[in-house]
Design an enzyme around this catalytic site. Structure first.
Site, short mmCIF file in Angstrom:
data_model
loop_
_atom_site.label_atom_id
_atom_site.label_comp_id
_atom_site.label_asym_id
_atom_site.label_seq_id
_atom_site.Cartn_x
_atom_site.Cartn_y
_atom_site.Cartn_z
CG ASP A 256 6.99 25.92 16.57
OD1 ASP A 256 8.39 24.74 15.91
OD2 ASP A 256 7.56 26.75 16.97
O1 MRU Z 1 12.46 29.69 17.41
P1 MRU Z 1 12.57 28.85 18.62
O2 MRU Z 1 13.67 27.66 18.98
O3 MRU Z 1 11.70 28.37 19.41
O4 MRU Z 1 11.99 27.01 17.14
C1 MRU Z 1 11.05 25.58 18.27
C2 MRU Z 1 11.19 24.78 17.29
O5 MRU Z 1 10.79 24.65 16.11
C3 MRU Z 1 10.84 24.23 18.11
O6 MRU Z 1 11.38 22.18 16.49
C4 MRU Z 1 9.58 23.16 18.24
O7 MRU Z 1 8.90 24.60 18.31
C5 MRU Z 1 9.10 22.28 19.04
S1 MRU Z 1 9.94 22.33 20.39
C6 MRU Z 1 8.79 20.94 21.98
#
Ligand code: MRU
Length: 377
Positions: A256
């Protein structure tokens, strides 16, 4: 339609966009229901992101941009100058960025759009030119993301194959959902798994449930089954035992926000997986586009971690089902954690693989400078 277009059409799509209309696959309902919701403006976009109709760092950035594109496409009147149009867009983008704090892709997309509209406004004679530039840039983000994911898949699969010196097929463990549902299509870490499978070198993918929202059991498992990839679902708590049993050759996750030294914020539980992998001598990789890199921060210490509702732990189905926890218990529910660079073996991007070269951190700024200097950037 070219070859690439044909291939892209086979992809699972969480974001459907066409000329001023945007629909999102409601990921809260998967895998049981496939329902698309209409997004008419930035307010709908904000709500869809914060309520997890759509999630995953690249997907939320694209959704935010396209929800604004849809809003301005459908504006009936706008009585203002080009600078007023740029200000209108900037304010909407600031609002959209407030929907979720951790993924940098969202603020990166907003910054790029703001810079663009300011530049266009400086030379435009009508507000419409500013709006049109914003719409086109948002559409390009959607298109570019698939190509970027395929490049990540290609670099990652090649790199993992090179590390597998005994030429056995590779079994990979992944966490959360980083696939077509988290992006415009194909995926980042799941894109590497897709690419390993396409090149015939994947033995098996293991996906964690990813408590408490279950992105792994609901979404990654759905994508793996959809693509006929040999795969096994495990409880998050089974990961260390799986590694000890010798069933995992590599762990690969998404990101993220990656700091300049390589510290990486990703779904809660990622840090535990990295520590288990280190203990078992298993390489731990991050796969992410350059839009997930925040080179303005030196380390993961500066990353804001989103804390989500207690409901996600107290109830089933990521807070949407029945109560399972004892009433009255207090809850801590961070949505992400930060894995230190020291336990990350390499970071796979669409421009190549970044390694630590025996040091404790990654030189991400140096990598970006090199990429920028090369003609392909
Ligand atoms: O809370 P989320 O489902 O948005 O978290 C997503 C993640 O942690 C993913 O690993 C990250 O965003 C990468 S998506 C290509």
């Amino acid at each position: 339609m070219g070859t690439d277009g044909v291939e892209q059409d086979k992809l699972l799509r969480s974001i459907r966009y066409k000329d001023g209309s945007l629909q999102l696959l409601d990921q809260r309902k998967l895998p049981l229901e496939t329902t698309y919701v209409d997004i008419r403006d930035s307010k709908d976009g904000w709500a869809a992101i914060s309520e997890m109709v759509v999630r995953g760092a690249p997907a939320i950035a694209i959704t935010a941009s396209l929800s604004l594109a849809v809003e301005i496409s459908n504006l009936r009147t706008f009585n203002g100058t080009p600078s007023d149009a740029a200000l209108f867009i900037s304010n909407k983008l600031d609002y959209l960025v407030s929907s979720r704090p951790t993924a940098v892709n969202l603020s990166d997309a907003a910054t790029k759009l703001k810079e663009l509209v300011q530049k266009v406004a400086a030379n435009a004679s009508e507000a419409q030119a500013v709006f049109q530039a914003c719409i086109e840039a948002a559409e390009i983000m959607l298109e570019d993301d698939v190509a970027s994911n395929k490049a990540i898949g290609h670099f990652g699969a090649r790199f993992l194959q090179k590390q597998q010196t005994d030429r056995r097929k590779i079994s990979v463990l992944t966490h959360c959902n980083t696939g077509s549902l988290a992006t415009a299509g194909y995926g980042t870490a799941l894109g590497v798994i897709r690419s390993l499978h396409e090149t015939g070198v994947l033995e098996r993918a293991y996906c964690t449930e990813t408590r408490p929202f279950n992105q792994g059991s609901r979404l990654t498992a759905f994508e793996l089954v959809h693509d006929n990839i040999p795969a096994t679902l495990i409880a998050d708590s089974a990961a260390a035992a799986l590694m000890k049993a010798g069933r995992v050759d590599a762990v690969i996750v998404g990101a993220d926000r990656v700091a300049a030294n390589g510290d990486t914020a990703n779904k809660i539980g990622t840090y535990s997986l990295a520590l288990s992998a280190l203990h078992h001598g298993i390489p731990f990789y991050v796969a992410a586009p350059l839009t997930s890199i925040d080179s303005s921060i030196s380390s993961g210490e500066e990353i804001v971690i989103e804390e989500r509702s207690a409901k996600e732990l107290l109830r089933t189905h990521g807070g949407m089902g029945e109560q399972v926890a004892a009433s009255g218990i207090s809850v801590w529910n961070p949505a992400f954690d930060v894995t230190p660079a020291t336990v990350i073996s390499a970071i796979v991007t669409e421009k190549g693989v970044i390694t630590r070269e025996g040091t404790d951190s990654f030189d991400i700024r140096g990598f970006i400078e090199k990429v920028a200097a090369s003609s392909s950037y």
